[in-house]
Scaffold this active site. Structure first.
Site, PDB file in Angstrom:
ATOM      1  N   HIS A 259       0.826  -1.204   0.000  1.00 59.67           N
ATOM      2  CA  HIS A 259       0.000   0.000   0.000  1.00 59.67           C
ATOM      3  C   HIS A 259       0.864   1.260   0.000  1.00 59.67           C
ATOM      4  O   HIS A 259       0.685   2.165  -0.827  1.00 59.67           O
ATOM      5  CB  HIS A 259      -0.910  -0.022   1.230  1.00 59.67           C
ATOM      6  N   GLU A 260       1.818   1.319   0.914  1.00 57.90           N
ATOM      7  CA  GLU A 260       2.659   2.515   1.001  1.00 57.90           C
ATOM      8  C   GLU A 260       3.597   2.639  -0.201  1.00 57.90           C
ATOM      9  O   GLU A 260       3.949   3.748  -0.607  1.00 57.90           O
ATOM     10  CB  GLU A 260       3.451   2.509   2.312  1.00 57.90           C
ATOM     11  N   HIS A 263       1.872   4.654  -2.795  1.00 51.92           N
ATOM     12  CA  HIS A 263       2.050   6.089  -2.572  1.00 51.92           C
ATOM     13  C   HIS A 263       3.459   6.540  -2.993  1.00 51.92           C
ATOM     14  O   HIS A 263       3.629   7.534  -3.697  1.00 51.92           O
ATOM     15  CB  HIS A 263       1.872   6.411  -1.084  1.00 51.92           C
ATOM     16  N   GLU A 289      -4.398   7.965  -3.148  1.00 49.89           N
ATOM     17  CA  GLU A 289      -4.944   6.732  -2.582  1.00 49.89           C
ATOM     18  C   GLU A 289      -5.315   5.739  -3.675  1.00 49.89           C
ATOM     19  O   GLU A 289      -5.260   4.529  -3.458  1.00 49.89           O
ATOM     20  CB  GLU A 289      -6.158   7.054  -1.717  1.00 49.89           C
TER      21      GLU A 289
END
Length: 494
Positions: A259-260, A263, A289
């Site tokens: 997830h990170e 980003h 996001e």
């Protein structure tokens, strides 16, 4: 016109560099700062915010903008986009008193530590006075920015320019009943198996770093550390992420990392020419996001990629409690009851976000006060998820966002999921052979398509336009719900 533009951009690049330094202070506070330094860090953050606010509201910016906006010569697309961002930032900055900007920075820096201690002690009452102070300041800021308009909409612009609560509420109002209906269907079916065993936390971190590189994260311009709340920080050539580990739950570490990385990869992919300019970062938190969620879910939790991950897990950890790649795919995507948003399954995640969105709108509008927040949270949670919150750290105290003043941020999580649904549909049309690459542990056809169609542009286009250009369609919740309904009905043989 050229002289005015060059002077303005030189000034903006210096401001951008200072903002990066301020961001590094926040990263340090989350990862390495000694606990006893919290009050001092609050003063440091207030001082940095004072410098940044003075620069962002400097009258010279207004003069340069006036000169450029009155010039007869047409602007190129990059120049026009830079001026659009600078105008928006300047108009907002001059509405907020310097005293208020510095006080917000000081109070929210200290509040972060108060929240962390209250969370550890499961004591909302210990945090409530500080949260009330933060909320009071954010209401004041929102009123100054709104200039007679809607206060929540004014705060929302910091995270999703151009969005309104009316638009978001209509979109989320269409999502919520379909999500709850699908959840009810799934809960009536047998659940997949869980992982079993203990998973060495150092080995989890090694695998997480390897997967980060697999997804294209450049560790020569980044690093992976541990924190209570996983996050990504920075842009350009210094983009850092954090994750967390639990000995009985390696998915927490692995999927927080993916997830990170979504980003961070966005920030690393923005065109280098934009560094330290308004275009040199992700255009909005909703678009940001979308990258983290498509990396984590549509790519990382796909049947093709989990077949590769199953091999890596068994090679590194041995017996993990599931017999084969098919069972592992079902385990990765298992719908499970839980309290924590960041640990939620893909189906229930947006229900967590919509709860927070509705509560924070009520807080900002003075329809709900902090003294009543815990009760309101618990009642809404029981209504949406069908069971009661057991303690504050699993409920109203679980997120850091309100302590650091991020009112208006939460809806961008669900908006990002909506954008990710749109992007995934377009990605599948563009890359029909994607599953073969994912099964071999190669997400590059997907990450390359996202880099080319979304990430490299940074702030060049407005948020909704960024998604529309990549997909050929205006964003809507339809593709996300079609993806979720197809996936989970198949997983649970509904």
């Amino acid at each position: 016109m050229t002289d005015a533009y060059d002077a303005l951009m030189e000034f903006e690049r210096e401001t951008g560099a200072i903002a990066h330094v301020a961001g590094r202070l926040s990263w340090d506070q989350e990862t390495m700062m000694p606990r006893g330094a919290a009050a001092q860090r609050g003063e440091e953050m207030a001082a940095m915010e004072g410098v940044l606010h003075a620069r962002r509201s400097d009258p010279r910016i207004g003069a340069w903008l006036a000169t450029l906006e009155a010039a007869p010569e047409p602007l190129g697309p990059v120049q026009a986009a830079n001026l659009r961002h600078i105008r928006r930032s300047y108009d907002r900055a001059v509405k907020v008193p310097a005293r208020l900007a510095a006080e917000l920075a000081r109070v929210t820096s200290v509040a972060q530590g108060v929240w962390a201690e209250a969370r550890a002690e499961d004591d909302f009452a210990a945090f409530a006075p500080t949260l009330s102070q933060v909320l009071k300041l954010k209401r004041e800021e929102g009123a100054a920015l709104a200039d007679g308009g809607d206060v929540y909409d004014a705060l929302l612009q910091d995270y999703e320019p151009g969005a309104t609560a009316e638009q978001l509420s209509a979109m989320f109002g269409a999502l919520r009943p379909r999500l709850k209906a699908l959840l009810d269907e799934v809960r009536g079916a047998p659940a997949p198996a869980r992982l079993s065993g203990t998973f060495d936390e150092d080995a989890q971190m090694r695998l997480a770093r390897d997967i980060a590189k697999t997804f294209g994260y450049d560790l020569t311009r980044g690093r992976v550390d541990k924190a209570v709340h996983p996050f990504s920080s920075g842009s350009g050539n210094d983009v850092r992420i954090t994750t967390r580990t639990a000995a009985d739950d390696p998915f927490n570490c692995l999927y927080s990392t993916i997830h990170e990385v979504g980003h961070a990869s966005y920030e690393q992919a923005v065109a280098q020419d934009y560094l330290f300019t308004p275009l040199g970062q992700g255009v909005s938190m909703g678009v940001h996001e979308s990258q983290s969620r498509i990396y984590e879910n549509q790519i990382g939790r796909s049947q093709a990629f989990t077949s590769y991950l199953f091999g890596e897990m068994t090679r590194r950890f041995g017996e993990i409690g599931v017999p084969d790649a098919e069972a592992f795919y079902r385990t990765v995507n298992r719908v499970h009851d839980g309290y924590i948003r960041t640990e939620s399954d893909e189906l229930q995640y947006n229900l967590h976000v919509l709860l927070r969105y509705d509560l924070e709108r009520a807080l900002v509008a003075k329809e709900l006060e902090v003294a009543d927040l815990e009760e309101a949270w618990n009642a809404r949670f029981a209504a949406d998820f069908g069971f009661a919150v057991d303690r504050p750290s699993n409920g109203v105290l679980q997120d850091v966002h309100w302590s650091v003043g991020l009112f208006g941020y939460f809806p961008t999580y669900s908006l990002g999921n909506v954008y990710a649904g749109c992007l995934h549909a377009a990605l599948r049309r563009a890359e029909p052979g994607l599953d073969s690459a994912l099964a071999a542990g190669d997400p590059s056809p997907a990450t390359g398509w996202l880099r080319e169609n979304v990430q490299r542009h940074g702030g060049l286009f407005e948020p909704r336009d960024t998604i529309a250009r990549a997909t050929g369609e205006a964003p809507s919740e339809g593709p996300l719900m079609e993806y979720l309904e197809t996936k989970f009905r198949d997983l649970y043989a509904l």
